[in-house]
Design a protein around this motif. Sequence first.
Motif, PDB file in Angstrom:
ATOM      1  N   ALA A   1      -8.286   5.481  -1.230  1.00 14.23           N
ATOM      2  CA  ALA A   1      -8.473   4.570  -0.095  1.00 14.23           C
ATOM      3  C   ALA A   1      -7.137   4.224   0.541  1.00 14.23           C
ATOM      4  CB  ALA A   1      -9.188   3.299  -0.562  1.00 14.23           C
TER       5      ALA A   1
ATOM      6  N   PHE B   1     -14.489   1.920  -1.576  1.00 12.48           N
ATOM      7  CA  PHE B   1     -13.453   2.743  -0.944  1.00 12.48           C
ATOM      8  C   PHE B   1     -13.180   2.266   0.482  1.00 12.48           C
ATOM      9  CE2 PHE B   1     -12.536   6.179   2.010  1.00 12.48           C
ATOM     10  CZ  PHE B   1     -11.447   6.818   1.436  1.00 12.48           C
TER      11      PHE B   1
ATOM     12  N   SER C   1      -9.866   0.319   1.908  1.00 16.80           N
ATOM     13  CA  SER C   1      -9.128   0.957   2.996  1.00 16.80           C
ATOM     14  C   SER C   1      -8.947   0.000   4.170  1.00 16.80           C
ATOM     15  CB  SER C   1      -9.867   2.217   3.449  1.00 16.80           C
ATOM     16  OG  SER C   1      -9.201   2.829   4.525  1.00 16.80           O
TER      17      SER C   1
END
Length: 283
Positions: free
Chosen positions: A143, A194, A198
């Motif tokens: 990520a 993820f 991110s």
Amino acid sequence: MMLPLFAYFCRDWRTLLVAMSVPSILYMPLWWLIPESPRWLLSQGRVEEAEAILRGAAKKNRVTVPEVIFPQTEGEQKQFKKEEFHGFLELLKTSNIRHITLILCLVWFTLNIGYVGLSLNTAKLHGNPYLNCFVSACTEIPAYTATWLSLQYLPRRLCATFSMLLGGIILFFILLVPPGLTPLAISMEMIGKFFMASATSLVYSYTGELYPTGIRNTAVGICSMASRLASSIAPYFIHLGSYDKNLPYIVMGSLTIISGISALFLPESFGLPFRRPWIRCQG
């Protein structure tokens, strides 16, 4: 990723907190090792100190710098003049900057709800809780790598909106997974983590780019306060699962999608010169 390893051997939560906190003392010497921001020094009119830091960095990187980095012409002397104090009310001064601040606070709040909520929820997933926690942490490596690459080549607003919308949609898709497909449900939750991780790492840079140097720290601090508030109440979102196991995913997914749509109304900062986004906000 080290947390489940520490937790496996330190089953008492007080001992675990001590074991995870004491190593932070090693960061104390960094106070004397990390230089001040040259850009902030310039905003305070401390040109000589900023120039000295840049010369030191150039020497370490074997880069040749001009004899005078910041020419002291009459116009530039005015530019480097120490700026007046800017409080947090500057974040609400005009309608445009006020909208940006409110949207960013919502985005930070929602992302931390999702990030901390999904991290805490790993203990309730099927299988070994220590292994689940480790895998959940492993998802952050790709990520952050994806965030680093997107910051280099892609627009900030697009990346933030894309990450939040996908993360929220995946949380809703988890509700459609049949009870017997536990590995699929866990995999989808890790994919949602993820995108949350991110977007969380990306929003730090994006927020800093939307504000000038004089109030950048204040703006990031206010948004960070909103995210810490989210961290405090995230366990209660997970506790909603005691009434209905799908309720945490519905609430977190809805908030994430709403925040993703709200991010579309933020100005774009990718590829723009320093301070230009602030000019757009005031204009």
